[in-house]
Design a protein around this motif. Structure first.
Motif, PDB file in Angstrom:
ATOM      1  N   LEU A  27       0.820  -1.207   0.000  1.00  0.00           N
ATOM      2  CA  LEU A  27       0.000   0.000   0.000  1.00  0.00           C
ATOM      3  C   LEU A  27       0.857   1.261   0.000  1.00  0.00           C
ATOM      4  N   VAL A  28       2.037   1.185   0.578  1.00  0.00           N
ATOM      5  CA  VAL A  28       2.937   2.341   0.587  1.00  0.00           C
ATOM      6  C   VAL A  28       3.365   2.699  -0.831  1.00  0.00           C
ATOM      7  N   ASP A  30       2.152   3.232  -3.848  1.00  0.00           N
ATOM      8  CA  ASP A  30       0.897   3.532  -4.533  1.00  0.00           C
ATOM      9  C   ASP A  30       1.046   3.229  -6.020  1.00  0.00           C
ATOM     10  N   PHE A  32      -0.832   3.995  -8.416  1.00  0.00           N
ATOM     11  CA  PHE A  32      -1.434   5.012  -9.266  1.00  0.00           C
ATOM     12  C   PHE A  32      -0.511   6.222  -9.342  1.00  0.00           C
ATOM     13  N   THR A  34       1.245   9.230  -8.444  1.00  0.00           N
ATOM     14  CA  THR A  34       1.449   9.900  -7.156  1.00  0.00           C
ATOM     15  C   THR A  34       1.480  11.414  -7.287  1.00  0.00           C
ATOM     16  N   TRP A  38      -5.176  13.926  -4.228  1.00  0.00           N
ATOM     17  CA  TRP A  38      -6.216  12.993  -3.785  1.00  0.00           C
ATOM     18  C   TRP A  38      -7.600  13.389  -4.306  1.00  0.00           C
ATOM     19  N   ARG A  41      -8.348  12.312  -7.991  1.00  0.00           N
ATOM     20  CA  ARG A  41      -8.292  10.904  -8.370  1.00  0.00           C
ATOM     21  C   ARG A  41      -9.684  10.379  -8.685  1.00  0.00           C
ATOM     22  N   GLN A  45     -10.157   4.513  -7.839  1.00  0.00           N
ATOM     23  CA  GLN A  45      -8.830   4.447  -7.222  1.00  0.00           C
ATOM     24  C   GLN A  45      -8.927   4.667  -5.721  1.00  0.00           C
ATOM     25  N   LYS A  46      -9.755   5.610  -5.308  1.00  0.00           N
ATOM     26  CA  LYS A  46      -9.943   5.853  -3.875  1.00  0.00           C
ATOM     27  C   LYS A  46     -10.541   4.629  -3.191  1.00  0.00           C
ATOM     28  N   TRP A  48     -10.363   1.503  -4.181  1.00  0.00           N
ATOM     29  CA  TRP A  48      -9.379   0.428  -4.125  1.00  0.00           C
ATOM     30  C   TRP A  48      -8.387   0.645  -2.984  1.00  0.00           C
ATOM     31  N   LEU A  49      -7.913   1.857  -2.784  1.00  0.00           N
ATOM     32  CA  LEU A  49      -6.951   2.118  -1.719  1.00  0.00           C
ATOM     33  C   LEU A  49      -7.573   1.897  -0.338  1.00  0.00           C
ATOM     34  N   HIS A  52      -7.982  -1.893   0.120  1.00  0.00           N
ATOM     35  CA  HIS A  52      -6.659  -2.448   0.405  1.00  0.00           C
ATOM     36  C   HIS A  52      -6.297  -2.224   1.876  1.00  0.00           C
TER      37      HIS A  52
END
Length: 69
Positions: A27-28, A30, A32, A34, A38, A41, A45-46, A48-49, A52
């Motif tokens: 997770l660190v 990313d 997508f 960078t 935020w 996005r 994508q939000k 999914w993060l 995760h």
């Protein structure tokens, strides 16, 4: 690669805490863009993060709580 390694640790070795830490490291890094803020996005994508991150928390809780025998 860390997601694949975490799946191996979870299913192959039944090492739940190690799988959680590998997913956290994944997770660190990313996957997508960078440079994109935020707020700009896409929603997927939000989501999914956050999913995760939730899986990392669930694996850690499972490893510490239920699987710790």
């Amino acid at each position: 690669m860390f997601v694949v390694f975490a799946a191996y640790q979870f299913f192959g070795q039944h090492a739940y805490e190690e799988a959680a830490s590998s997913l956290g490291i994944g997770l660190v890094f990313d996957p997508f863009n960078t440079d994109q803020p935020w707020n700009e996005r896409p929603l997927w994508q939000k989501i999914w993060l956050f999913v995760h991150l939730a899986i990392v928390a669930l694996l850690f809780g499972y490893g510490v709580g239920i699987a710790d025998k």
